[in-house]
Write an enzyme that holds these catalytic residues in place. Structure first.
Site, mmCIF file in Angstrom:
data_model
loop_
_atom_site.group_PDB
_atom_site.id
_atom_site.type_symbol
_atom_site.label_atom_id
_atom_site.label_comp_id
_atom_site.label_asym_id
_atom_site.label_seq_id
_atom_site.Cartn_x
_atom_site.Cartn_y
_atom_site.Cartn_z
ATOM 1 N N THR A 186 0.756 -1.090 -0.183
ATOM 2 C CA THR A 186 -0.074 0.032 -0.105
ATOM 3 C C THR A 186 0.929 1.352 -0.111
ATOM 4 O OG1 THR A 186 -1.743 -1.116 1.163
ATOM 5 C CG2 THR A 186 -1.713 1.363 1.302
ATOM 6 N N GLU A 475 -6.726 -5.877 3.039
ATOM 7 C CA GLU A 475 -6.748 -6.979 1.904
ATOM 8 C C GLU A 475 -7.911 -6.504 0.911
ATOM 9 O OE1 GLU A 475 -4.684 -9.291 1.614
ATOM 10 O OE2 GLU A 475 -3.402 -8.745 3.178
#
EC number: 1.3.3.6
Length: 692
Positions: A186, A475
């Protein structure tokens, strides 16, 4: 109205005063139990519930054995270890920094003292790994997430995206916690859109190295677990840039994964070119040390490319068994789907804890009752049953659905079957999204159901709610994941009409699209007998009919709007319908697995209890969406009323075996440690907590 006033000629002010007086008296009884109600104050009458069948005598041991499966021993080992080590149990009040250190010590204790080695099961026995994760997460959710970062994400990326040389080099160090690591995917500006990541890994053929760079602030790796304090390595996802001999000079090969050391193994100091910042205090999970990573020309050996799906030779030549960037990207993310599987499974574990605390409290807490009689359990009130019994039924439903998901994932890891990979990818996306969203809402309902006592930190609802909240984003954002499910359904829908085959999970669409979309049978639409409504075929047919109709309608709407708005515009225009479709499909899969679990239960009494819960889950969902069935006359008005009445009756029946159902989870006292939930005398125990 006239006749009622004649029978009870009381003014509105008098009525309000009487209610207030009654309430004051009730409150005074809590403070002074020796007081008796005044006969001058008529108490509220409670209606006795239906008693058309006896309470089930449930074999709790058989039910628990069936529920907990073959990995009870490893879970008991974990529970026993933490029960024997009060110093490793997370206190109610703890600072961020102390929580982080405790969390690391908990993980070290689990691995090095208790001898539980989760990493050994990540690839070879995923079912056992997820059983460990459920038990560990119930002790402290921060510990569960930290374990997942170390073994499932950092460790999993090494063994799933790397090759034998990476496994040989890193496995033991990851396993014994010498090589603590991070999963740096991320970025500040890119989360769900992984293909949009901006971090680069440029190959330098002169030195046979990759150069890792953060080109701008938006490319800073963000929310990286284990980065702020404990991590020594990071799996960094970056765009692989190769030099070329044409006018462009470089070629972007798409997102790949690289092992990047971030701290010195001996001194633990940050390595040159690596900048680490602490993401600070969070809403929850403060035992996990999330950090931000920036790379300034950090050089790593060429061998640090995790090269299972793409490799770079000494001279800079790129090779891959997969022909396109999209296929390589899909294969890479497919190997990381275990994170979603784990979150769905762990979320059910959180739901079990919160439901157990709320239901045990509701069985013990007494309030109001018939005149001159003892107060009744608040779980005897229909309103409390309405809050908690469908939730308990749903907990069982999600348990069996996620167990099925774990089994499918385990099979996928062993066979690497392409169709199974696609099946697990869509199913894990749907279940992770659906279950975590439900659990997030259920935590608030549980807290509210326990009244003021539920607001005390010792009773865990606050910490559970805060820690679990991010599960809806971990996720993959839940809304994005549901869109993946909808897209897959539409793909199957199209394939069906082009003569393609349907996988096991979606095979019901073949029959439903051919049969269920015809006009509803006017005879069966009016059947309202209990046997019919509790028939699994009726329940499953209703779920499948709804999904099939939604699928047909969404496909038609997309086709219509794409002519004027284009593909993206049409998708956005139909987005709410697409999300509803995905949720309906996932509910259908959940019910199918629940029905199957009931059928396969070997103990008759446990099977009967599961059948009650399954029927309640199915009919409660049908009732909550009764408008859909009424709009197309799939359910006639009288049948709708019968469903509602039967749902209320089943809630009462499940209430009668609620203790047995929550006891079957076999959660230890230090997990459901709320004193009000564990003691027969809730009031005396609670006064001990506050110091009287």
């Amino acid at each position: 109205m006239e006749s009622r006033r004649e029978k009870n000629p009381m003014t509105e002010e008098e009525s309000d005063g009487l209610i207030a007086a009654r309430r004051i008296q009730r409150l005074s009884l809590h403070l002074s139990p020796s007081l008796t109600p005044s006969p001058s104050l008529p108490l509220v009458q409670t209606e006795t519930c239906s008693a058309r069948s006896k309470k089930l005598d449930v074999n709790g041991e058989a039910l628990s054995l069936y529920m907990r499966g073959k990995h009870i021993d490893i879970q008991e080992k974990i529970f026993d270890f933490f029960n024997s080590r009060p110093d490793l149990q997370t206190p109610i009040e703890i600072s961020k920094d102390d929580h982080r250190e405790l969390c690391m010590n908990q993980l070290i204790g689990l691995v090095r003292e208790a001898g539980v080695r989760p990493f050994r099961y990540v690839a070879d026995d995923p079912e056992k790994y997820f059983a460990i994760m459920e038990a560990v997460g119930s002790v402290d959710m921060s510990l569960g997430i930290k374990m997942g970062v170390q073994y499932s994400l950092w460790g999993g990326s090494v063994i799933n995206l790397g090759t034998k040389k990476h496994r040989d080099k890193y496995f033991d160090g990851i396993d014994n916690l010498d090589y603590t690591g991070c999963f740096a995917m991320t970025e500040l500006h890119h989360g769900s859109n992984v293909q949009g990541l901006q971090t680069t890994a440029t190959f330098d053929p002169l030195k046979d190295e990759f150069v890792i760079d953060t080109p701008n602030d938006g490319a800073i790796k963000w929310w990286i677990g284990n980065a702020a304090v404990h991590g020594k390595f990071a799996t960094v996802f970056a765009r692989l840039i190769l030099p070329t001999h044409d006018s462009k000079g470089v070629s972007d090969m798409g997102v790949h994964a690289f092992i990047v050391p971030i701290r010195d193994m001996k001194t633990h100091q940050t390595l040159p070119g690596v900048e680490i910042q602490d993401c600070g205090h969070k809403v929850g999970l403060n035992g996990v040390d999330n950090g931000a990573l920036r790379f300034r020309s950090v050089r790593i050996p060429r061998d640090n490319l995790l090269n299972r799906f793409g490799d770079v030779s000494r001279d800079g030549t790129y090779t891959s068994s997969l022909p396109t960037i999209n296929k390589r990207f899909g294969a890479t993310l497919g190997e990381l789907v275990g994170g979603r599987v784990g979150l769905a499974y762990a979320s059910v574990g959180v739901l079990k804890i919160s439901a157990t605390i709320a239901i045990r409290y509701s069985l013990l807490r007494q309030q109001f009752g018939p005149p001159k009689q003892p107060e009744v359990s608040i779980l005897d009130y229909q309103s409390q049953q309405h809050k908690l019994m469908p939730m308990l039924a749903s907990t069982y439903a999600y348990h069996f659905a996620t167990v099925y998901l774990v089994e499918k994932y385990s099979e996928m890891k062993k066979t690497h079957d392409e169709q199974l990979v696609a099946d697990v990818h869509a199913l894990s996306a749907g279940l992770k999204s659906y279950v975590t969203s439900y659990t997030a809402k259920a935590l608030s309902v549980c807290r509210e159901a326990c009244g003021g006592h539920g607001y005390a930190a010792v009773n865990r609802f606050g910490s559970l709610r805060n820690d679990h909240d991010i599960f809806q984003t971990f996720e993959g954002d839940n809304t994005v994941l549901l869109q993946q499910v909808a897209a897959d359904l539409l793909k199957r829908y199209k394939e069906k009409f082009q003569g393609g085959t349907l996988t096991v999970t979606w095979s019901y669409l073949r029959e439903s699209m051919n049969t269920y979309l015809s006009q509803p049978n006017p005879v069966t639409a009016r059947w309202e007998g209990e046997d019919h409504l509790r028939d699994p075929k009726f329940q499953l047919d209703a779920f499948r009919y709804r999904t099939s109709r939604l699928l047909q309608n969404v496909a038609a709407r997309l086709q219509k709007h794409s002519k004027t708005l284009g593909g993206f515009g049409a998708w956005n225009r139909c987005l709410n319908h697409l999300l509803t479709l995905a949720e309906s499909h996932i509910e259908t899969v959940i019910l199918a697995k629940f029905i199957e679990a009931v059928k396969n239960c070997p103990d008759p009494s446990a099977k009967a209890a599961l059948k009650l819960a399954c029927d309640l889950y199915a009919l409660d969902r049908i009732w909550k969406d009764i408008g859909t069935y009424r709009n197309v006359d799939y359910v006639a008005p009288n049948k709708a009323k019968a469903i509602h009445k039967l749902t209320e009756y089943l809630s009462f029946q499940v209430r009668n075996v609620a203790k047995e159902l929550v006891d079957a989870f076999e959660l230890p006292d230090h997990v459901t440690r709320a004193p009000i939930a564990m003691q027969s005398d809730a009031y005396s125990q609670y006064t001990q907590v506050v110091g009287f």
